[in-house]
Design an enzyme around this catalytic site. Structure first.
Site, PDB file in Angstrom:
ATOM      1  N   ASP A  35       6.817  35.385  55.675  1.00 16.39           N
ATOM      2  CA  ASP A  35       7.075  35.027  57.061  1.00 16.39           C
ATOM      3  C   ASP A  35       5.846  34.393  57.702  1.00 16.39           C
ATOM      4  OD1 ASP A  35       8.103  34.872  59.612  1.00 16.39           O
ATOM      5  OD2 ASP A  35       8.767  36.946  59.699  1.00 16.39           O
ATOM      6  N   ASP A  36       5.983  33.161  58.197  1.00 18.23           N
ATOM      7  CA  ASP A  36       4.907  32.459  58.904  1.00 18.23           C
ATOM      8  C   ASP A  36       3.701  32.155  58.024  1.00 18.23           C
ATOM      9  OD1 ASP A  36       6.501  32.552  61.131  1.00 18.23           O
ATOM     10  OD2 ASP A  36       5.095  33.645  62.391  1.00 18.23           O
ATOM     11  N   CYS A  74      11.787  30.708  62.238  1.00 15.82           N
ATOM     12  CA  CYS A  74      12.431  31.665  61.346  1.00 15.82           C
ATOM     13  C   CYS A  74      13.947  31.635  61.268  1.00 15.82           C
ATOM     14  CB  CYS A  74      11.944  33.073  61.680  1.00 15.82           C
ATOM     15  SG  CYS A  74      11.611  33.326  63.430  1.00 15.82           S
ATOM     16  N   HIS A 129      17.283  38.741  60.772  1.00 13.29           N
ATOM     17  CA  HIS A 129      17.016  37.779  61.844  1.00 13.29           C
ATOM     18  C   HIS A 129      17.993  36.604  61.911  1.00 13.29           C
ATOM     19  CE1 HIS A 129      13.670  35.812  64.499  1.00 13.29           C
ATOM     20  NE2 HIS A 129      14.629  36.398  65.210  1.00 13.29           N
ATOM     21  N   LYS A 305       4.104  26.043  63.135  1.00 14.47           N
ATOM     22  CA  LYS A 305       5.354  26.662  63.574  1.00 14.47           C
ATOM     23  C   LYS A 305       5.659  26.228  65.011  1.00 14.47           C
ATOM     24  CE  LYS A 305       7.414  31.228  64.392  1.00 14.47           C
ATOM     25  NZ  LYS A 305       7.205  32.693  64.323  1.00 14.47           N
TER      26      LYS A 305
END
Length: 516
Positions: A35-36, A74, A129, A305
């Site tokens: 993630d990220d 995301c 998510h 992002k």
């Protein structure tokens, strides 16, 4: 797509007669989402961050994707990964916030649902998510046989709380809703360690199964907040050229890498490794300017992002594991063609011999031929939209790519190091229907950092790219309602683990039931 022109090795009709099990015939698939993750963070890029397990997978045991695209943040990436469709079709254009009723439309066949038709056991651990306002949006209603993890997008790594409520759930069976799902108390235990432990338990419990395993392991790492046990940050205490934020971030990434190594060891100990394919992917570029900055880097790319610059929409992706040699007999360590996150779905579908139910409207392209060295399959792609400022409706994009050219609709691709608040659109703009008539054009083969707008120098290229952009109009749907007034959030629910987040809607907007 060559859905039925497979080698007999991959076709179930060829594999299963004569007592041959699906487990023996088809590879176990371990899909790991980081993630990220910044595109200049893994050790294999010479960053100094210790990620020996992932580095080895990419350099010695697998194939690294050199030109790999995701979406700017995301929820759109995860929805695209699990559906094979761009946000254009699903309406998942933005981050799904707490209390939101948005989600991946319920009539979309998901990757685990497709794999179940190939007799896979499907397990999910980690971050979801893509919808949780009603039980039907949660993982075990979307094709997973079990789930352990967080329904929403972020939380404290040790308390597992988001905005005062615990978001950690154990859903042990298919269609596990009210009365089946439980909120878990893991207070004090580090998220990366907890998710690794649960993934290892999945592997151990699968050792005697007859069917192959699909494990979707979506780590919380390396999303903010910057939290990690001290033994991981002390490895970087001598890096005086780094900020404390970068050191903490490095520790978070090293902890995740260690977890992947422990999972691989469990696969070996349970005699599953020799028939396993591992996929590792980021969900977007690192948040270097906006979007919960945590110390990542996308150098030398522009933006991160929450932007449609290359720093936001490209990142690390790879395939590895012993089963890769059966699927891709030729020895390639680098894949130098375009690959988009939507391509995983049809690529895996071809490998396991299943025709996706939504194949006629799927945006993904099977990359099997290209991975086997038979030339590029993809020449263009959709780079997405982004809207990332809290309580601010400013939109950027869309962006598209064709061959070496990239087009961004509007005056900016979003925040970057030079401008955290660039001008954008007050409402989402349909592809090619531009309120400002401004476009940015870049030649990525000569200018990968997107420094020089060539829209005036190459008017014919610009005209052609705008025409390609307008083609995406046919599949465009507007974003879903972020906060359905007919289903207001009633509040956290008291559980044995403390106040917790649970699905609350009985009836929600039509857009999450079906593709529009």
């Amino acid at each position: 797509m060559r859905w039925f022109a497979y080698n007999c090795f991959f076709v179930l009709a060829c594999l299963l007669p004569g007592g041959v099990s699906a487990k023996d015939a088809l590879p176990n698939i371990i899909m790991i989402v980081l993630d990220d993750l910044g595109s200049h963070d893994l050790g294999l890029h010479g960053t100094g961050i210790r990620t020996p397990i992932i580095d080895r997978l990419a350099n010695e045991q697998g194939m690294y994707l050199e030109d790999y695209y995701v979406l700017p943040y995301c929820s759109p990436t995860r929805a695209a990964l699990l559906s094979g469709m761009y946000p254009l079709r699903t309406g998942v254009h933005r981050i799904i916030e707490a209390r939101s009723t948005e989600g991946l439309p319920l009539d979309v066949e998901t990757l685990p649902q497709m794999l179940k038709r190939a007799r896979y056991k499907t397990r999910a651990v980690g971050k979801w998510h893509i919808g949780m306002s009603r039980w039907e949006q949660t993982p075990t209603f979307r094709g997973f046989d079990s789930f352990f993890g967080m329904y929403m997008g972020g939380q404290d790594y040790f308390t597992h709380e988001n905005q005062g409520g615990v978001d950690l759930h154990r859903d042990p069976t298919p269609n596990c809703g009210e009365g089946c799902s439980s909120v878990v108390d893991e207070s004090g235990n580090y998220s990366t360690h907890v998710f690794t432990r649960e993934a290892i338990d999945v592997v151990r419990n699968h050792a005697d199964e007859k069917d192959p395993l699909f494990l979707y392991l979506a780590y919380q790492a390396v999303h903010c907040p910057n939290e990690v046990p001290s033994e991981y940050t002390t490895q970087y205490q001598n890096r005086t050229d780094w900020t404390d934020r970068r050191k903490n971030y490095a520790g978070m990434l090293t902890a995740a890498d260690e977890g992947i190594g422990n999972l691989i060891q469990a696969l070996k100990e349970n005699d599953l490794w020799e028939n396993t394919l591992i996929i590792v992917t980021t969900d977007n570029g690192g948040p270097t300017t906006v979007g919960c900055v945590q110390g990542s880097s996308n150098y030398p790319k522009r933006g991160g992002k929450c932007s449609v610059w290359e720093g936001g929409t490209t990142g690390d992706g790879l395939l590895a594991g012993p089963a890769l040699k059966k699927l891709v007999p030729k020895d390639y360590s680098r894949f130098r063609h375009l690959f988009h996150v939507v391509d995983w779905f049809p690529t895996l579908a071809e490998w396991v011999g299943v025709l996706p139910l939504n194949h006629t409207i799927m945006d993904g392209i099977s990359q099997v031929d290209a991975l086997q060295g038979n030339g590029p399959k993809r020449t263009g792609l959709f780079g997405g939209y982004c809207q990332c400022r809290p309580h601010d409706p400013v939109w950027f994009g869309p962006a598209i790519r064709h061959l070496n050219w990239k087009l961004i609709q509007g005056e900016s691709g979003g925040a970057d190091a030079e401008n955290k608040l660039p001008p954008g659109f007050q409402t989402i703009q349909r592809p090619g229907q531009n309120a400002t008539s401004k476009y940015l054009l870049f030649d990525l083969s000569k200018d990968p950092s997107e420094t020089t707008d060539l829209s005036k120098e190459h008017p014919e290229v610009l005209k052609g790219m705008i025409a390609k952009l307008k083609l995406y109009n046919k599949s465009f749907v507007y974003p879903q309602i972020n906060d359905d007034s007919e289903c207001p959030f009633p509040g956290l629910v008291n559980t044995t683990a403390g106040p917790a987040w649970l699905p609350w809607c009985k009836d929600v907007q039509e857009s999450i039931y079906a593709l529009q």
